[in-house]
Design an enzyme around this catalytic site. Structure first.
Site, PDB file in Angstrom:
ATOM      1  CG  ASP A 157     -26.749  -4.113  39.118  1.00 29.34           C
ATOM      2  OD1 ASP A 157     -26.174  -4.040  38.142  1.00 29.34           O
ATOM      3  OD2 ASP A 157     -28.208  -3.920  39.239  1.00 29.34           O
ATOM      4  CD  GLU A 263     -25.151  -6.301  32.380  1.00 31.89           C
ATOM      5  OE1 GLU A 263     -25.504  -7.406  32.168  1.00 31.89           O
ATOM      6  OE2 GLU A 263     -25.508  -5.183  32.370  1.00 31.89           O
TER       7      GLU A 263
END
Ligand code: ZN
Length: 481
Positions: A157, A263
């Site tokens: 992340d 992402e």
């Protein structure tokens, strides 16, 4: 070795057996067991040599190490993370403690949601002194313990550089959330136009030419006409971030050994992402053949850690709808970061995305652990609570929060029965929320905390079923998934 013979062996020991874990492959049976609050894998059969541990008769008792997680992944592929491509509703459920995933699994039961159980940023890794391998191993052990076989992802992340991407992918991450914020000129979003013009003029000529040819004097889908001032500002703020995203995407393609979900996150910027900005970013990627799996714009309103959404819900809904149109146009999903506890926006998120969305939560599961501590070990909670208040200025270096310590009722005036209330108040939630790294570094806290959690793991799972379950309920109520 058969499962029945294995169970008979276990019955002769004083080990506690996690019943749902017991599984067999290649004439080898494995179970998660517990001995004096410490968990092990109990292994017997042909492939026992894959695992490292103490042989006790026919059983081998193996500690929960990264090596044994790898062995588990080899024998039972469902314990290994994989891409979530093709799954509509996906949810990131960060587990900073390595204890929460079993509760997350129970919270998702009965819903068609593909989970990303391993999800940490480099910031979280540093604050918890864990590696990506540690995070993935913890997810692997939790998944095995619960007998969960429907698959899960692992998200590196908010990765910022190629080095971080390489580290995440080599550790087994199946998703990369690229954070381009260091390549975005965030302050320029609010500069006067004279300064933008000056900066724009200093950009390489081929960059300017490319953007002018692509966007000026055109009727663009969804966002319509762009004037020169608007384009120059978007280019000055984002051109380097876009170039970095393309560069990193190509790098992932080059080094990946399994399917990787990409992402793009622009949520940690100073200003909200305008539809035009989002369109240009999506379009620039599209034009070079890149379709991320999801994109996280900075939505209107405030999405602070551990507390409810703050802002105008009508504005959010309008804004979110346009971002959804752009995401649909380019063929990716929207991703909602800091999705924990944002109950007020979930109906809109579900309605607008029709359940085609990625939602990330993380810190809220740490707060649920602290709720359990407040109930079963009030003395430890009191110490941790005071420590968090004392060290809040340091914690604020890593996290932006706006609640005030002055709004937290003095804990010395409260009896133990009241303590769980602190986990319902925004100011104390945020204060304890952002202190996790510093708390876990304190030997006085760390040791007693993990012992308390081991003694009360069922309470923790129940708390997560309640709290994460509430997220899931609000997000899926009208979707029947
Ligand atoms: Zn984010």
């Amino acid at each position: 070795m058969t499962v029945d013979a294995f169970r008979a062996l276990l019955a002769q020991t004083n080990l506690y057996v996690y019943e749902r874990s017991v599984d067999e492959a290649e004439n080898t049976v494995v179970a998660t067991v517990r001995k004096d609050l410490v968990k092990y894998l109990a292994v017997a059969g042909e492939k026992s040599d894959l695992f490292t541990g103490e042989q006790e008769g026919e059983l081998k008792l193996c500690p929960l190490t990264n090596e044994n997680a790898k062995a588990l992944q080899t024998l039972f592929p469902y314990t290994k993370p994989k891409s979530h491509r093709g799954h509509q509703f996906t949810m990131g459920l960060g587990d900073r403690l390595g204890l929460a995933t079993a509760g997350h699994i129970r919270a998702l039961a009965g819903h068609d949601i593909y989970p990303v159980f391993a999800q940490q940023s480099i910031r979280e890794l540093n604050l918890t002194h864990r590696t990506f391998t540690d995070v993935i191993s913890a997810a692997t052990f939790n998944v095995f313990q619960e007998g969960y076989k429907k698959g899960f992802g692992a998200d590196g992340d908010h990765l910022k550089t190629k080095e971080e991407i390489k580290y995440a992918l080599e550790s087994g991450c199946t998703m990369v959330t690229l954070d381009c914020s260091e390549h975005i000129d965030q302050k320029a979003a609010t500069y006067p136009i004279e300064k933008i013009n000056e900066m724009y003029a200093a950009l390489p000529e081929n960059v300017r030419k490319h953007y002018e040819e692509t966007y000026l004097n055109k009727e663009l889908p969804i966002v319509g006409h762009m004037d020169e001032d608007e384009l120059r500002r978007v280019v000055v703020v984002f051109w380097d971030g876009i170039a970095h995203a393309i560069d990193c995407f190509r790098y992932i393609d080059e080094i990946k050994t399994v399917e990787v979900d990409f992402e793009l996150s622009i949520d940690e910027t100073l200003t909200i992402t305008t539809p035009t900005e989002h369109f240009v970013i999506g379009n620039e990627l599209h034009n070079v053949g890149i379709t991320p799996i999801s994109c996280a714009p900075h939505f209107s309103g405030s999405f602070e850690k551990g507390i409810e959404y703050a802002g105008n819900l009508n504005d959010f809904a309008r804004d979110f709808e346009v971002h959804q149109k752009i995401a649909d146009f380019f063929g990716y999903k929207l991703s909602l970061h800091s999705g924990s506890d944002k109950f007020a926006v979930f109906s809109t998120v579900a309605r607008v995305t029709k359940g085609h969305v990625h939602v990330k939560t993380a810190g809220t599961s740490w707060l649920e652990a602290m709720r359990v501590v407040s109930e079963v070990n009030p003395d430890l909670y009191r110490k941790a609570h005071k420590f968090s208040i004392e060290h809040r200025p340091e914690a604020e270096r890593y996290y932006h929060v706006s609640t005030k310590v002055a709004d937290i009722p003095n804990i010395d005036l409260q009896n133990d029965a009241y303590l769980a209330e602190y986990m319902n108040m925004p100011a104390s939630r945020q204060t304890v929320h952002i202190a996790y790294g510093m708390l876990l570094e304190q030997p006085w806290f760390r040791e007693e905390f993990f012992r308390t959690m081991a003694e009360h793991e069922e309470e923790y799972y129940a708390a997560l079923v309640r709290h994460i379950g509430k997220h899931v309920r609000y997000l899926t109520a009208e979707l029947s998934i």
